[in-house]
Design a protein around this motif. Structure first.
Motif, short mmCIF file in Angstrom:
data_model
loop_
_atom_site.label_atom_id
_atom_site.label_comp_id
_atom_site.label_asym_id
_atom_site.label_seq_id
_atom_site.Cartn_x
_atom_site.Cartn_y
_atom_site.Cartn_z
N SER A 155 4.60 -8.05 -26.05
CA SER A 155 3.48 -7.43 -26.78
C SER A 155 3.24 -6.00 -26.33
CB SER A 155 2.20 -8.26 -26.60
OG SER A 155 2.36 -9.56 -27.13
N SER A 156 4.33 -5.25 -26.17
CA SER A 156 4.20 -3.87 -25.71
C SER A 156 5.48 -3.10 -25.93
CB SER A 156 3.85 -3.85 -24.21
OG SER A 156 4.90 -4.45 -23.46
N VAL A 157 5.38 -1.77 -25.84
CA VAL A 157 6.54 -0.89 -25.78
C VAL A 157 6.57 -0.33 -24.36
CG1 VAL A 157 7.61 1.24 -26.61
CG2 VAL A 157 6.47 -0.29 -28.22
N ARG A 158 7.61 -0.67 -23.61
CA ARG A 158 7.70 -0.35 -22.20
C ARG A 158 8.71 0.77 -21.96
NH1 ARG A 158 6.49 -4.95 -18.72
NH2 ARG A 158 8.45 -4.61 -17.58
N LEU A 159 8.39 1.65 -21.03
CA LEU A 159 9.25 2.76 -20.66
C LEU A 159 9.95 2.47 -19.34
CD1 LEU A 159 10.12 5.79 -21.20
CD2 LEU A 159 8.19 6.42 -19.73
N TYR A 160 11.27 2.68 -19.31
CA TYR A 160 12.07 2.50 -18.10
C TYR A 160 12.73 3.83 -17.73
CZ TYR A 160 11.70 -2.50 -19.19
OH TYR A 160 11.24 -3.76 -19.48
N ARG A 161 12.95 4.03 -16.44
CA ARG A 161 13.66 5.20 -15.95
C ARG A 161 14.86 4.76 -15.12
NH1 ARG A 161 14.04 8.36 -11.42
NH2 ARG A 161 12.69 6.89 -10.29
N ALA A 162 15.97 5.51 -15.24
CA ALA A 162 17.16 5.18 -14.46
C ALA A 162 16.98 5.66 -13.04
CB ALA A 162 18.39 5.81 -15.09
N LEU A 175 3.80 2.16 -22.83
CA LEU A 175 3.36 3.27 -23.67
C LEU A 175 2.27 2.82 -24.64
CD1 LEU A 175 6.74 5.08 -24.43
CD2 LEU A 175 5.18 5.37 -22.49
N ILE A 176 2.54 1.74 -25.37
CA ILE A 176 1.54 1.19 -26.29
C ILE A 176 1.61 -0.33 -26.23
CG2 ILE A 176 1.46 3.17 -27.87
CD1 ILE A 176 3.40 1.74 -29.70
N PHE A 177 0.51 -0.97 -26.52
CA PHE A 177 0.44 -2.42 -26.55
C PHE A 177 0.40 -2.91 -27.99
CE2 PHE A 177 -1.26 -1.42 -22.37
CZ PHE A 177 -0.68 -2.39 -21.56
#
Length: 325
Positions: A155-162, A175-177
């Protein structure tokens, strides 16, 4: 008499399976179809297209598509591979994509590498969450690589970093739910813009000044309402000849049957306008082979003057599997 009875029983069971197989092939796109012991598996795989124009790409003569399939995955039992995105870093192409893990019945994110963009070697799974992942939209910002995925089950848009590209990824922030699919991001005119499908027929638009800052839904969002043909993002947003091109997958009457292209004419924090291009659809089902039934993701990259390369995916004829668990 017992042998005859057993033979009749066997033939009866075999006939039932044959009838069920014919039935599921005839109604494979009906979402509520549920026949015990019979499963219709989607067979998505990944190909490479090239051309002089990102809207007119095709299978190059020196490439045998698909370049990646479930058979190439060697670290988990894979049902298919799909949703490819790629980047070029220090002489190497890196592609990230969904692997549908047969054991867990959920999507994981894997990567592959190539020196020329045409022949690929599978790496391994790099991101595995307790929920389904797909659509690994990877991009570079300020010397770091980031990724947003479809994680609708979270239930979200998640940001990942390498933390160690390309193999190690860490969660940065949400970022947003909400119930979002296939989020696609673009840096344009000093702001970040995020397109994502909400539900199954609505396209939303959010924006932010900073990638990890506060995200605001656009006042005209949703920008597409109640339309399964053009509401789900279908690949990387690109700037071509000074205009933004938005790719969208067409999900009606069948899921992922083709990719359409829209030119964004106005993109500000108060206004939004777009129109479909005459070259649309830019990719569609071929009727035979690895992409016989559909294509639903494209990631084009400029590699020279009037030279483009893109990773795409395709759906071949679905296979019928008889299972007992």
């Amino acid at each position: 008499m017992k042998k005859i009875s057993k033979r009749i029983t066997f033939l009866t069971v075999l006939l039932i399976f044959v009838v069920m197989a014919i039935y599921i092939m005839a109604f494979k796109d009906v979402p509520f179809l549920d026949i015990p012991f019979v499963k219709s598996e989607q067979m998505w795989s990944i190909g490479i297209y090239t051309g002089k124009d990102p809207l007119l790409l095709k299978n190059p003569p020196n490439v045998i598509n698909p370049v990646l399939s479930a058979a190439d995955v060697n670290d988990v039992p894979a049902e298919f591979v799909a949703d490819p995105f790629m980047v070029y870093e220090k002489g190497v192409w890196y592609m990230f994509f969904e692997v549908l893990n047969f054991s867990s019945n959920q999507g994981d994110i894997a990567f592959a590498t190539s020196l020329n963009g045409l022949q690929w070697r599978y790496g391994h799974i790099v991101l595995n969450e307790p929920f389904h992942l797909s659509y690994p939209y990877v991009f570079k910002w300020k010397n770091d690589y980031y990724m947003i995925c479809e994680g609708r089950e979270s239930s979200s848009v998640r940001l990942y970093r390498a933390s160690k590209f390309p193999e190690q990824w860490e969660f940065v922030r949400t970022l947003i739910f909400g119930d979002y699919a296939d989020p696609s991001i673009l840096r344009y005119n000093g702001k970040w813009w995020l397109f994502a499908q909400r539900g199954y027929d609505t396209l939303t638009l959010h924006y932010a000044r900073d990638l990890t800052g506060h995200w605001t839904e656009h006042p005209l969002s949703p920008i597409v309402k109640r339309d399964e043909n053009i509401s789900r993002p279908g690949g990387r947003l690109i700037v071509y000849k000074g205009t933004i091109i938005r790719f969208t997958q067409d999900d009606y009457p069948t899921y992922g049957n083709q990719i359409r292209a829209f030119q964004i004419d106005t993109l500000t924090t108060t206004d939004y306008k777009e129109h479909e291009l005459m070259k649309s659809p830019v990719l569609k089902a071929s009727g035979s082979g690895w992409n016989a039934e559909g294509m639903h993701t494209i990631d084009p990259h400029r590699i020279g003057k009037n030279r483009w390369i893109a990773c795409v995916d395709g759906l071949s004829s679905r296979r019928i599997v008889f299972h007992w668990n």
